[in-house]
Design an enzyme around this catalytic site. Sequence first.
Site, PDB file in Angstrom:
ATOM      1  N   CYS A  43       0.810  -1.220   0.000  1.00  0.00           N
ATOM      2  CA  CYS A  43       0.000   0.000   0.000  1.00  0.00           C
ATOM      3  C   CYS A  43       0.846   1.273   0.000  1.00  0.00           C
ATOM      4  O   CYS A  43       0.513   2.228  -0.686  1.00  0.00           O
ATOM      5  CB  CYS A  43      -0.940  -0.005   1.206  1.00  0.00           C
ATOM      6  SG  CYS A  43      -1.418  -1.637   1.785  1.00  0.00           S
ATOM      7  N   ASP A  75      -4.015  -3.760   6.971  1.00  0.00           N
ATOM      8  CA  ASP A  75      -5.161  -4.561   7.419  1.00  0.00           C
ATOM      9  C   ASP A  75      -5.156  -5.929   6.768  1.00  0.00           C
ATOM     10  O   ASP A  75      -5.466  -6.938   7.398  1.00  0.00           O
ATOM     11  CB  ASP A  75      -6.460  -3.838   7.088  1.00  0.00           C
ATOM     12  CG  ASP A  75      -6.605  -2.580   7.908  1.00  0.00           C
ATOM     13  OD1 ASP A  75      -6.005  -1.567   7.542  1.00  0.00           O
ATOM     14  OD2 ASP A  75      -7.292  -2.633   8.933  1.00  0.00           O
ATOM     15  N   CYS A 116      -2.308   3.431   2.952  1.00  0.00           N
ATOM     16  CA  CYS A 116      -3.144   2.394   3.575  1.00  0.00           C
ATOM     17  C   CYS A 116      -4.170   3.017   4.542  1.00  0.00           C
ATOM     18  O   CYS A 116      -3.975   4.114   5.057  1.00  0.00           O
ATOM     19  CB  CYS A 116      -2.247   1.390   4.287  1.00  0.00           C
ATOM     20  SG  CYS A 116      -3.084  -0.143   4.701  1.00  0.00           S
ATOM     21  N   ASP A 117      -5.218   2.236   4.802  1.00  0.00           N
ATOM     22  CA  ASP A 117      -6.439   2.726   5.471  1.00  0.00           C
ATOM     23  C   ASP A 117      -6.237   3.745   6.599  1.00  0.00           C
ATOM     24  O   ASP A 117      -6.826   4.814   6.585  1.00  0.00           O
ATOM     25  CB  ASP A 117      -7.216   1.554   6.091  1.00  0.00           C
ATOM     26  CG  ASP A 117      -7.593   0.484   5.093  1.00  0.00           C
ATOM     27  OD1 ASP A 117      -7.045   0.471   3.976  1.00  0.00           O
ATOM     28  OD2 ASP A 117      -8.429  -0.359   5.433  1.00  0.00           O
ATOM     29  N   CYS A 188      -5.529  -1.077  -1.858  1.00  0.00           N
ATOM     30  CA  CYS A 188      -6.510  -2.056  -2.330  1.00  0.00           C
ATOM     31  C   CYS A 188      -7.414  -1.396  -3.376  1.00  0.00           C
ATOM     32  O   CYS A 188      -7.891  -0.273  -3.190  1.00  0.00           O
ATOM     33  CB  CYS A 188      -7.301  -2.605  -1.157  1.00  0.00           C
ATOM     34  SG  CYS A 188      -6.264  -3.595  -0.059  1.00  0.00           S
ATOM     35  N   SER A 465     -13.964  -4.651   7.102  1.00  0.00           N
ATOM     36  CA  SER A 465     -13.091  -4.200   6.034  1.00  0.00           C
ATOM     37  C   SER A 465     -13.948  -3.500   5.001  1.00  0.00           C
ATOM     38  O   SER A 465     -15.139  -3.800   4.844  1.00  0.00           O
ATOM     39  CB  SER A 465     -12.422  -5.420   5.413  1.00  0.00           C
ATOM     40  OG  SER A 465     -11.944  -5.097   4.131  1.00  0.00           O
TER      41      SER A 465
HETATM   42 FE1  FES Z   1      -3.457  -1.304   2.765  1.00  0.00          FE
HETATM   43 FE2  FES Z   1      -5.785  -2.283   1.722  1.00  0.00          FE
HETATM   44  S1  FES Z   1      -4.454  -3.224   3.217  1.00  0.00           S
HETATM   45  S2  FES Z   1      -4.864  -0.365   1.419  1.00  0.00           S
END
Ligand code: FES
Length: 549
Positions: A43, A75, A116-117, A188, A465
């Site tokens: 990510c 994640d 990332c998230d 993602c 998620s």
């Molecule tokens: Fe990092 Fe989906 S696990 S953006």
Amino acid sequence: MSIADDPDRAPARSHLYAMGLSEEEQRRPVVGIASTWTGTMPCNLTHRELAAHVAEGVRAAGGTPMEFNTIAVSDNLTMHTPGMRASLVSREVIADSIELMGRAHGFDALVAIVGCDKTVPAAIMALARLDVPSVVLYSGTMMPGRWRGRDVTIQDMWEALGEREVGRLDQADLDDLARHACPGAGTCAAQYTANTMGSVADFLGLAPFGIGDIPAVAEEKNAAARRVGELAMDALARDARPSRVLTADALHNAIVSVAAMGGSTNAVLHLLAIAREAGLPLVIDEIGEICRRVPIITGLKPSGGPYTALDLWRAGGTSLVARRLLEAGLLRENVTLADGRTLADVAAQAEERPGQEVVADVTRPFKPRGALAILRGSLAPDGCVLKLGGKDDFRHEGPARVFDSENDCYAAIQEGRIVAGDVIVVRYEGPAGGPGMREMLSITGPLVGRGLGTSVALVTDGRFSGVSHGLVIGHVTPEAYHGGPIALVRDGDTVVIDSAAGTLDLLVPEEELAARRAAWRRPERAVERGVLAKYVRTVGSASDGAVTA
Ligand code: FES
């Protein structure tokens, strides 16, 4: 007074010389570049390179860049392991890290490179606290993978687990898919949490429209990063501080973007947390109200349709989404944007690819309402989040199947003990109880894969998620760890979900509940030391964003 001008700070200047900064460079405005590069995930893998290009832009615009790094937690890599507990906790640690670096070094302006998230909301929270002119650079989506003639993302990976369990795929298929699903660096690849929050950064006015959309490995990204460095100096000249950017109108627009793009339920937590840091009043129900009246106008996975974030970029990106929303009167125009444009400028300059089918008109949406809803009721007096995911309103009544951890539930699904009609209740997975509010993808993925995605409901004080879908309700508050009603549910109790009424109820007589409440004891805390123990002591309710005090 700058370091360069303060006679007593000669020792500090000696360290700046040691880093190769000339006297002239020491006199320039200093722009901190917070990168969330971490070599443990795809990510954020491009962030070091992006930081170098941002630094170039800062120098070209007359500033002195100073790069630093934070941690980040993937994640996907931690899902279904005890490591998942670290994920939401990392949001607080990243926010605190950026804040501490800002306080320590007194940067004149800041760029935060995020991917990332958790890194996106964390950076925005920190920027709100520091309140120096700031720009966010979203590092960009991963390309979709290609497998057996179709585009695939990490969502296909998780659902393939369930398909293997019911014999529709074998292990060799699963391993082959794993080799193709994620072809390189980036976040993602559809409107899961990271891309949802990337869009939020645009609509909040902290990230320039048109830059976050560019995929992580697209050649245009480095030039865009350089532009962000220049924009940081421009933000300094305009005094574009978060306190001037993060207004109630900007927050409203960000919530509208989450609804219109079928965004992740995690956005609820993060928007509440950002609002709190920015000193803006926001109650969870307001997010539900906007999601009820704003349709999904992007055909993005997992809620709007079959497209990926790459498709959105090619179609015209978030600028095109802004144009559609503005035309429909759904955005508030009195906002400050990262590059000094107005929303009308963004809309006018959006480049729509002829014939694109990814971004629809508000009058002909992909789904009539946003992807999530806020429910309250006897099982969630302080609120919870239903992932509607483009489904029509529904009512589901069924017997509770209660698990005190995600792992216990996963085992039951694998053993075929969950049947159509059940309401799975997974508790003690809230912010304090988990601790860390794990995502339940290892449950929802297999449920969908087994064909139970629309016949079994899942209710939890944990979260989901961005990839998860099905009849799923998370963020139930008060959480079980604090003795919320979810702690009192027993196997076989009737649970009723009514999305049209906005309710989640436990049909157990009040006298019986009172008896159970009197007998309830908080389970032994699993963590007594370290960062997780500190988190348990300080984290608040998910309905307030699960922020640490
Ligand atoms: Fe990092 Fe989906 S696990 S953006």
